[in-house]
Motif scaffolding. Structure first.
Motif, mmCIF file in Angstrom:
data_model
loop_
_atom_site.group_PDB
_atom_site.id
_atom_site.type_symbol
_atom_site.label_atom_id
_atom_site.label_comp_id
_atom_site.label_asym_id
_atom_site.label_seq_id
_atom_site.Cartn_x
_atom_site.Cartn_y
_atom_site.Cartn_z
ATOM 1 N N ALA A 317 0.816 -1.216 0.000
ATOM 2 C CA ALA A 317 0.000 0.000 0.000
ATOM 3 C C ALA A 317 0.851 1.268 0.000
ATOM 4 N N TYR A 318 1.968 1.248 0.740
ATOM 5 C CA TYR A 318 2.794 2.450 0.856
ATOM 6 C C TYR A 318 3.448 2.792 -0.485
ATOM 7 N N LEU A 319 4.057 1.800 -1.111
ATOM 8 C CA LEU A 319 4.717 2.045 -2.395
ATOM 9 C C LEU A 319 3.700 2.317 -3.493
ATOM 10 N N HIS A 380 -0.493 -5.818 1.071
ATOM 11 C CA HIS A 380 -1.739 -5.646 0.324
ATOM 12 C C HIS A 380 -1.766 -4.285 -0.363
ATOM 13 N N PRO A 381 -2.541 -4.158 -1.439
ATOM 14 C CA PRO A 381 -2.659 -2.859 -2.114
ATOM 15 C C PRO A 381 -3.388 -1.839 -1.240
ATOM 16 N N PHE A 382 -3.236 -0.570 -1.583
ATOM 17 C CA PHE A 382 -4.027 0.474 -0.930
ATOM 18 C C PHE A 382 -5.487 0.271 -1.330
ATOM 19 N N SER A 383 -6.359 0.222 -0.341
ATOM 20 C CA SER A 383 -7.750 -0.127 -0.607
ATOM 21 C C SER A 383 -8.671 1.078 -0.540
ATOM 22 N N THR A 384 -9.680 1.048 -1.397
ATOM 23 C CA THR A 384 -10.772 2.023 -1.319
ATOM 24 C C THR A 384 -12.087 1.264 -1.167
#
Length: 412
Positions: A317-319, A380-384
């Protein structure tokens, strides 16, 4: 100031029911796949409308909470002004609406009700897994080629969170309470769900949970002392050690992707590139983008890698948000994660000062939810999506009910 668990009594059973149902459904991450892509948005809209209509309590807003929560959508909006796109607008609005809505809903939530929602989610998904094992594929089934299970409500990758969100409550209560049956059953169900998911992240976070349990046992020992506390700590260490020995010699575990990945990474032969070449490619790709655009992001959803002809979002998520939304967005995310860890100390203080094992277990568990989110973001990816933010934001918001004087509680 001393921090105690003050559990507000909501006079309206209707608002309790609405909040329970909304949050419970938020935690069922893959209803958006099995039912309808926008089901969580409809649930949130209807839930908020009902709560506003039957409101029986004044909204409480912590300005620090609101400030930290709004930094991420603000940073995304600034990046949109530089790199305009429809996707940037959509994702910015989604994050802002999710953050504000969950914070409003939290006004109607007590810590006890929060625990009940987590328990209901754990029990239901466990039952669905059992139904799946018995042959009812509509309830649960193997969904990946490497044998990972998913339920009607949660697919692999989200199912493990159902168990992780209650693991500290179960283990702590099992160690400390006189009534161990309920806590032991909770712990078994948590481990069962996490094992059936088969997520490598789940087992990393399980290790974090065990370290956290040991940590709180140590600080309780240092604060209260006593030979009995030392013996309990020794039992925890022995249980973990013996369980680990049996686990690594259990054939299904030896054949699992988690076990093989650990061995390949520790062997030093190829490292992550050999153990998980997809994740290695993801990290290589995102680092290239950040190097080329370190300040301004290239737009939400544009940083990905190709796997078997399909575009896969970066699993960090950060990258990812740094590459997509710029350096301000990643700094805002880091600040939100740091704030959550900082707020977790309030739950630890409350747990140490309550006489009730039940309430102490709840407080430690909420503290753990705030601690693991920064670690989960590494994998994990950045989530929306509603399901990925609900537990964390509610745990932050529930710190508002800490304070005042402690009621007398019996151990349960």
């Amino acid at each position: 100031m001393k921090y105690f668990l003050r559990l507000p009594k909501n006079k309206s059973s209707h608002s309790n029911a609405v909040v329970f149902l909304c949050i419970f459904l938020f935690f069922q991450a893959d209803l958006k796949v099995t039912v309808w892509p926008y089901i969580h948005w409809v649930i949130a809209f209807v839930g908020l409308l009902l709560l506003i209509c039957i409101r029986n309590t004044a909204f409480k807003i912590d300005r620090r909470d609101l400030f930290v929560l709004m930094l991420i959508p603000l940073a995304m909006a600034i990046n949109f002004l530089i790199v305009p796109s429809i996707e940037n607008v959509i994702q910015t609005y989604k994050v802002a609406i999710i953050f504000i809505s969950i914070y409003i809903i939290s006004n109607f939530l007590s810590i006890v009700n929060f625990k009940s929602i987590l328990t209901a989610s754990l029990v239901l998904n466990s039952l669905f897994l059992l139904f799946g094992i018995l042959g009812l594929s509509w309830a649960a089934r193997i969904l990946t080629g490497d044998g990972r299970w998913g339920t009607l409500f949660n697919y692999p990758g989200s199912l493990y969170k159902v168990g992780l969100f209650m693991i500290v409550f179960g283990i702590y209560g099992m160690i400390k309470s006189k009534n161990k049956i309920g806590y032991s059953l909770t712990t078994v169900l948590c481990l069962f769900v996490m094992y059936m998911d088969g997520s490598r992240t789940a087992f990393i976070l399980l290790g974090v949970a065990l370290v956290y349990i040991i940590f709180i046992m140590i600080i309780e020992y240092l604060s209260k002392g006593g030979t009995f506390a030392t013996l309990r700590l020794l039992v925890v260490f022995m249980t973990i050690s013996i369980s680990s020995i049996f686990a690594v010699n259990y054939k299904p575990i030896q054949e699992s992707r988690i076990y093989k990945t650990i061995l390949e990474v520790l062997s030093g032969e190829g490292g992550l590139a050999k153990a998980d070449n997809i994740r290695y490619d993801m990290l290589t790709r995102v680092q290239e983008e950040i190097t080329q655009h370190p300040i301004v992001g290239i737009g939400m959803g544009n940083t990905s890698t190709i796997v078997n002809g399909e575009s896969i979002t970066i699993h960090n998520a950060y990258l990812q948000i740094w590459s997509d939304a710029g350096i301000l967005a990643v700094l805002a995310l880091l600040l939100l994660m740091t704030y959550g860890v900082f707020q977790s100390r309030l739950y630890i203080r409350a747990a140490m000062q309550t006489k009730s094992v039940f309430h102490g277990a709840q407080a430690y568990n909420l503290s753990f939810l705030l601690i693991i989110m920064p670690i989960t973001n590494l994998f994990h990816p950045f989530s929306t999506e509603w399901s990925d933010w609900s537990a964390y934001l509610l745990a932050i918001a529930c710190t508002r009910v800490l304070g005042g004087s402690e009621d007398a509680h019996e151990d349960v």
